[in-house]
Design a protein around this motif. Structure first.
Motif, short mmCIF file in Angstrom:
data_model
loop_
_atom_site.label_atom_id
_atom_site.label_comp_id
_atom_site.label_asym_id
_atom_site.label_seq_id
_atom_site.Cartn_x
_atom_site.Cartn_y
_atom_site.Cartn_z
N CYS A 123 0.82 -1.21 0.00
CA CYS A 123 0.00 0.00 0.00
C CYS A 123 0.86 1.26 0.00
N ASN A 168 0.87 4.14 -2.89
CA ASN A 168 0.57 5.52 -2.56
C ASN A 168 1.51 6.50 -3.24
N THR A 171 -4.81 3.40 -1.68
CA THR A 171 -4.39 2.35 -2.60
C THR A 171 -5.55 1.90 -3.47
#
Length: 421
Positions: free
Chosen positions: A167, A171, A364
């Protein structure tokens, strides 16, 4: 020698073998052996179904032609069956194998070619494609870490590290995947405010819509420190009476007519701001809005020259018509949010008590939403009633925004009376 002595003797022999095999290993050597065993098991499970499949007709080319290409992967449902003691949840029809493989391959290539090349946490020998597959499984299905642990033959703690590292890596792609359209891209994204053709609207001075602004709530687990441990009311009853504002995460979005996100902002549930940061940005950078364009948002957002909101007071025929025209655009955002939650079912409830981690997971999902739309991978979700936030009052109305809304509503009403709408 009786049976008991035989059993004890055999047990001692087994213990001696185990101690000779593992005890002398250092922690690093032990970890390396575990890595190798996990990798071998995982690759065997993933490759077995592929070897059993007949070759594609017509000599189709593989997805990746690199010399060191990783094996094509299947959706996790086909890898290992759910444990017998757990009752599997009813699932929607599984997407085609090729579709899942394309997603994994696309994201893997994107991460390999991105500027963020930092190593992701987790098993030393877990390949990037397997990391992507594991993370997509956690996002797309409402399954427990325990279930994924068994499916991928990894311990729960390591799955946490792999998933949140994935994640964080996704990002870093936010600015590239969730971007505000400019120039020709912005002009192409414009859509009519009402039904007439574009030329007729432009001639009469009716603005065109660049995007729809709104928000949704993502339920998250309340941090331990937020619980009222001194209250004598049972916790379940307290939750029903009044939800703590930090038991959800606010997700503010702006999307175009195709449902692609142009703007994304997350905040704590206690944050009551509605579009303030975006309003300030548009005022400071007016070039972000093409000439004769606007955003539309529901009541509760600031009414400005760039952001038009519906009337909430003094409703007459003119105001009702204007509100109806805006409501058609609000359905676009409602559907985009429904599609997001249908594709990433974990967003229905994030069992995460850490706000920053919950925020990373939600962001995400938004990044992947745009990526999959660009790939032509669409999912149709059912719009839920709670997505349409109504009954809120306007927090701000600047004079220029009031004048522009009144002028537009007058134009629309005249067009309606003349039969143009």
């Amino acid at each position: 020698m009786d049976v008991r002595e035989c059993v004890l003797s055999a047990g001692r022999a087994v213990l001696d073998v185990v101690e000779r095999e593992w005890q002398p290993l250092s922690p690093g050597e032990l970890e390396q052996r575990l890595d190798q065993a996990v990798e071998q098991i995982l690759e065997a499970d993933l490759m077995a179904p592929l070897k059993a499949r007949p070759p594609p007709a017509g000599g189709a080319q593989p997805l990746r032609s690199q010399a060191s290409a990783e094996p094509q992967v299947l959706p996790p449902e086909t890898c290992v069956s759910p444990p017998e003691e757990e009752t599997p949840e009813p699932r929607e029809p599984m997407e085609p194998v090729d579709s899942a493989a394309v997603k994994v391959s696309y994201i893997t290539d994107l991460l390999q070619n991105s500027e963020s090349r930092a190593r992701m946490a987790g098993r030393a020998r877990l390949s990037l494609s397997h990391t992507v597959l594991l993370s997509l499984t956690l996002l797309s299905e409402r399954v427990s870490y325990r279930s994924v642990s068994r499916r991928f033959r990894l311990e729960k703690g390591n799955i946490h590290r792999i998933f949140f590292s994935f994640c964080e890596r996704l990002n870093t792609l936010q600015e590239k995947q969730i971007r505000w359209p400019v120039g020709g891209e912005a002009v192409e994204a414009l859509s009519p405010l009402c039904r007439p053709d574009k030329e007729q609207e432009e001639q009469r001075g009716v603005p065109r819509v660049l995007g729809v602004l709104g928000h949704t709530r993502i339920p998250i687990r309340l941090p331990i420190g937020k619980h009222d441990v001194e209250s004598t009311v049972p916790e379940v009853k307290r939750m029903k009476m009044e939800a703590h504002p930090d038991s959800w995460l606010n997700l503010q979005l702006a999307c175009d007519r195709k449902g692609r996100f142009l703007h994304c902002r997350t905040s704590r549930g206690s944050d009551v701001d509605r579009g303030g940061a975006l309003r300030d940005k548009l005022e400071q950078q007016p070039e972000l809005m093409p000439s004769g364009s606007c955003l539309v948002a529901r009541a509760g957002y600031p009414l400005t020259a760039q952001i038009l909101t519906p009337y909430s007071r003094s409703i007459g025929p003119r105001e009702e018509l204007f509100n109806e025209m805006l409501e058609e655009h609000f359905h676009i955002l409602d559907q985009a949010v429904a599609n997001l939650k249908a594709r990433f079912k974990r967003l229905r409830y994030l069992d995460i008590g850490n706000y920053e981690r919950a925020r990373a997971v939600v962001l995400t999902a938004c990044v992947l939403h745009n990526m999959f739309l660009d790939m032509g991978q669409e999912v149709q979700g059912d719009v839920e009633k709670e997505e349409a936030v109504t009954g809120e009052v306007e927090v701000e109305m600047d004079d220029e925004g009031v004048r522009r809304r009144d002028a537009i509503s007058d134009l629309l009403f005249k067009m309606f009376e003349s039969g143009s709408v």
